[in-house]
Design a protein around this motif. Structure first.
Motif, PDB file in Angstrom:
ATOM      1  N   LEU A 178       2.622   9.086  -2.693  1.00  0.00           N
ATOM      2  CA  LEU A 178       3.952   8.809  -2.147  1.00  0.00           C
ATOM      3  C   LEU A 178       4.924   8.296  -3.217  1.00  0.00           C
ATOM      4  CD1 LEU A 178       4.868   9.239   0.682  1.00  0.00           C
ATOM      5  CD2 LEU A 178       4.173   6.932   1.256  1.00  0.00           C
ATOM      6  N   LEU A 203      -7.042   3.955  -2.074  1.00  0.00           N
ATOM      7  CA  LEU A 203      -6.458   4.542  -0.869  1.00  0.00           C
ATOM      8  C   LEU A 203      -6.195   6.032  -1.068  1.00  0.00           C
ATOM      9  CD1 LEU A 203      -5.180   4.000   1.955  1.00  0.00           C
ATOM     10  CD2 LEU A 203      -3.012   3.614   0.785  1.00  0.00           C
ATOM     11  N   VAL A 204      -5.628   6.373  -2.224  1.00  0.00           N
ATOM     12  CA  VAL A 204      -5.288   7.769  -2.501  1.00  0.00           C
ATOM     13  C   VAL A 204      -6.563   8.612  -2.570  1.00  0.00           C
ATOM     14  CG1 VAL A 204      -4.445   9.290  -4.336  1.00  0.00           C
ATOM     15  CG2 VAL A 204      -3.059   7.357  -3.587  1.00  0.00           C
ATOM     16  N   ALA A 252      -4.200  -1.565   4.686  1.00  0.00           N
ATOM     17  CA  ALA A 252      -3.566  -0.277   4.415  1.00  0.00           C
ATOM     18  C   ALA A 252      -4.263   0.766   5.283  1.00  0.00           C
ATOM     19  CB  ALA A 252      -3.704   0.077   2.944  1.00  0.00           C
ATOM     20  N   PRO A 302       0.822  -1.207   0.000  1.00  0.00           N
ATOM     21  CA  PRO A 302       0.000   0.000   0.000  1.00  0.00           C
ATOM     22  C   PRO A 302       0.861   1.265   0.000  1.00  0.00           C
ATOM     23  CG  PRO A 302       0.102  -0.910   2.214  1.00  0.00           C
ATOM     24  CD  PRO A 302       1.008  -1.751   1.357  1.00  0.00           C
ATOM     25  N   LEU A 303       0.530   2.205  -0.849  1.00  0.00           N
ATOM     26  CA  LEU A 303       1.211   3.505  -0.864  1.00  0.00           C
ATOM     27  C   LEU A 303       0.146   4.585  -0.970  1.00  0.00           C
ATOM     28  CD1 LEU A 303       4.307   3.428  -3.259  1.00  0.00           C
ATOM     29  CD2 LEU A 303       4.277   3.441  -0.778  1.00  0.00           C
ATOM     30  N   GLY A 304       0.069   5.415   0.056  1.00  0.00           N
ATOM     31  CA  GLY A 304      -0.952   6.453   0.064  1.00  0.00           C
ATOM     32  C   GLY A 304      -0.416   7.800  -0.363  1.00  0.00           C
ATOM     33  N   GLU A 335      -7.793   9.078   0.997  1.00  0.00           N
ATOM     34  CA  GLU A 335      -6.931   9.975   1.763  1.00  0.00           C
ATOM     35  C   GLU A 335      -7.129  11.422   1.326  1.00  0.00           C
ATOM     36  OE1 GLU A 335      -3.044   8.190   1.284  1.00  0.00           O
ATOM     37  OE2 GLU A 335      -3.157   7.371   3.317  1.00  0.00           O
ATOM     38  N   LEU A 394      -5.030  -3.800   1.379  1.00  0.00           N
ATOM     39  CA  LEU A 394      -3.628  -3.610   1.033  1.00  0.00           C
ATOM     40  C   LEU A 394      -3.466  -3.437  -0.472  1.00  0.00           C
ATOM     41  CD1 LEU A 394      -1.657  -6.259   3.131  1.00  0.00           C
ATOM     42  CD2 LEU A 394      -1.466  -3.789   3.290  1.00  0.00           C
ATOM     43  N   GLY A 395      -2.697  -2.430  -0.861  1.00  0.00           N
ATOM     44  CA  GLY A 395      -2.265  -2.342  -2.255  1.00  0.00           C
ATOM     45  C   GLY A 395      -3.268  -1.757  -3.231  1.00  0.00           C
ATOM     46  N   GLU A 396      -4.522  -1.478  -2.771  1.00  0.00           N
ATOM     47  CA  GLU A 396      -5.481  -0.841  -3.683  1.00  0.00           C
ATOM     48  C   GLU A 396      -5.211   0.658  -3.629  1.00  0.00           C
ATOM     49  OE1 GLU A 396      -6.156  -3.737  -5.214  1.00  0.00           O
ATOM     50  OE2 GLU A 396      -8.111  -2.850  -5.626  1.00  0.00           O
ATOM     51  N   ASN A 397      -4.164   1.065  -4.342  1.00  0.00           N
ATOM     52  CA  ASN A 397      -3.617   2.401  -4.118  1.00  0.00           C
ATOM     53  C   ASN A 397      -4.450   3.532  -4.705  1.00  0.00           C
ATOM     54  OD1 ASN A 397      -1.438   1.544  -2.549  1.00  0.00           O
ATOM     55  ND2 ASN A 397      -0.320   0.928  -4.379  1.00  0.00           N
TER      56      ASN A 397
END
Lengths: 331, 238
Positions: free
Chosen positions: A134, B214-215, B116, A121-123, B218, B208-211
């Motif tokens: 990121l 997630l972005v 995440a 995961p990268l936010g 956020e 996890l990893g579903e970017n």
């Protein structure tokens, strides 16, 4: 003959050595900044973590070099009759072991992540009031950990050659190879951006294999130093020519019938013994002292040589030629 | 020389990224964002007042369900609520059966490797407050400080200060100093002393990893910090 005091470099080497020291301080400051920058930006990227650990571990050779530079100035005393040169070997061994261990750790961890299909995961990160992914911030951080390192490595390489310094050589080589690590990590990040979750772990595996290889190579070199292997050239490409030169110098003396020498490397200086069979006993003490002076003058790294008269020499089974061999322990 | 060339390429990538930000990259390996948009978002909820209140499990209230509804509205999606324990929900999230989990999670959560966690969208603190007119020594030496029975504040008071912790059933009925969450101080008519017992960074869990997902989440949360604080003060009122 007296036992030698502290070791001093010839003036021209001293200048190079000062330059090398400055470069190593610069390397430490640079690596700290690169490690910190990566620490702040890697998020949960495995490849980023591998690159960061490699940067952090790259700190050990410059630190070992600078410690060695200190120890070099410290003269031998009653308790330390051989001086402190061996401290460098210790530092070198420790850094090799840490490379090997950390490399293996990341290798195992990344392999597990790949096998269990754990998605990295990268936010986002907030920079100047903007929210940026990121991954995009990691790329310039990785560039900072790659590009200056290459130039530092290139600057150190010729110094390592003229100072015959193995720690400096290992360090320069590691810096020069650093761009590969950062590029691998960047490929991992770009992979994540395109939704290829496995790219991260795959890049981390590539990096950790490189760290393990560095660790293994350095561990073998350090191990060779510990067991006093025949000195080699600074890049390990062959035996150091000094050994042959010493035996030739001794055999050219008219009172010497046969000679054998053995050397060990203590940090960047040589110490050792030469056994000689004299044709007669005339004025032997003065002749031996003169021979020792001649040998010491052969090379600036020749630090401490003891010349011992013996009645006969015993050859090693693997000795190629009568004069140019190492001496066996002689009763 | 190829190194300066690399630098330029990276700069170009970055510029391209900045230009595209918000749309194309990063992508989700499993396509969560695309699946949820204009459709259904599956959200796990676990009781944790005032973050998640489950008086009516089909209609969760509290700070985080409110945020989730607003986020869903921004994506034109419906919310499907699933109630469970944290462990059940995180397990389901990891296996792709849920899209989000809320329940007053903080950055200290043990689920870091399973889910995440978003960047903290709000920080709250546990503080020691005193009635406005009172003066207390800076180290709270031997001062009686009330805390809610069974809350971590009691232990923190004993460990971090010289105060004398007093367990009470309702802080509202206690007199004198009290240790409690920062958003409650005003309602309890207490003034903060500067003694901070704990800090919590609040997060929401995503797969996890579903970017891309997630972005998106956020960005939604981070631009609404002030709004979230107000929401907390309203919802958290005892």
């Amino acid at each position: 003959m007296t036992l030698p005091a502290g070791f001093e470099l010839p003036p021209d080497k001293q200048k190079l050595h000062r330059k090398a020291r400055r470069l190593e301080w610069l390397t430490i400051a640079y690596l700290l900044s690169a490690t910190a920058l990566l620490y702040l930006t890697i998020g949960q990227s495995q490849a980023g973590k591998a690159a960061m650990i490699e940067d952090a571990l790259s700190l050990t050779p410059p630190i070992a070099f600078l410690i060695a530079a200190r120890l070099r100035d410290k003269p031998p005393d009653q308790q330390h009759p051989w001086g402190f040169h061996r401290g460098v070997t210790l530092a070198y061994l420790a850094s090799a072991v840490s490379l090997l261990l950390f490399g293996s750790f990341i290798l195992i961890e990344s392999t597990l992540k790949l096998v269990t299909a754990e998605h990295p995961p990268l936010g986002v990160i907030e920079l100047f009031g903007e929210q940026i992914w990121l991954g995009w911030v990691m790329l310039p951080a990785l560039a900072w950990s790659a590009i200056p390192a290459v130039f530092l490595g290139r600057a150190k390489m010729p110094l390592a050659a003229s100072l015959h310094n193995k720690v400096l050589y290992a360090d320069a080589k590691m810096n020069k190879a650093d761009w590969m690590t950062a590029t691998a990590a960047a490929v991992g990040v770009i992979g994540i951006a395109f939704g290829l979750w496995w790219a991260d772990a795959a890049a981390a595996i590539a990096i950790s294999l490189d760290i393990v290889r560095d660790g293994w190579t350095n561990l073998r070199r350090a191990g060779r130093d510990v067991i006093d292997t025949r000195p080699s050239t600074y890049d390990g490409s062959g035996p150091h020519p000094l050994l042959g030169q010493i035996e030739e110098t001794l055999c050219e003396l008219d009172w010497v019938q046969e000679a054998q020498a053995r050397l060990r490397e203590e940090g960047h200086v040589f110490t050792g013994e030469a056994l000689v069979v004299a044709r007669d006993d005339d004025d032997l003490v003065a002749r031996i002292e003169d021979a020792a002076r001649q040998i010491a003058a052969l090379d600036w790294r020749m630090h401490d040589i003891v010349v011992v008269p013996v009645s006969s020499l015993q050859r090693r089974p693997d000795a190629p030629k009568p004069q140019v061999t190492h001496a066996r322990e002689h009763a | 020389m190829k190194h300066p060339g690399r630098k330029i390429r990276i700069a170009a990538t970055l510029a391209a990224a900045a230009g595209l930000s918000g749309c194309e990259l990063p992508r989700d390996p499993d396509g969560t964002l695309d699946r949820v948009r204009d459709a259904t978002m599956r959200v796990g909820v676990t009781e944790n007042d005032p973050w998640v209140q489950l008086a009516d499990p089909d209609n969760p209230q509290g700070v985080e369900p409110t945020l989730v509804r607003r986020f869903a509205a921004a994506l034109n999606a419906q919310v499907e609520w699933v109630e469970g324990s944290e462990e059940e929900l995180i397990g389901a999230l990891k296996e792709g059966q849920l899209d989000l989990v809320v329940g007053g999670l903080t950055r200290k959560s043990p689920w870091q490797t399973e889910a995440a966690l978003t960047r903290p969208y709000l920080s709250t603190r546990v503080l020691v407050g005193v009635p406005p007119a009172t003066r207390v020594p800076e180290d709270l030496d031997e001062v009686a400080v009330a805390f809610e029975r069974g809350s971590e504040a009691g232990g923190l008071l004993g460990r971090k200060t010289d105060a004398r912790p007093v367990a009470v059933d309702q802080l509202r009925k206690a007199r004198g100093a009290a240790a409690t969450d920062d958003w409650l101080l005003d309602d309890l008519r207490l003034r903060p002393t500067g003694v901070e017992l704990a800090k919590s960074d609040h997060v929401i869990a995503a797969p996890l990893g579903e970017n891309a997902w997630l972005v998106r989440l956020e960005r939604f949360l981070l631009t609404r910090r002030g709004e979230i604080r107000a929401l907390l003060e309203r919802t958290g009122r005892p």
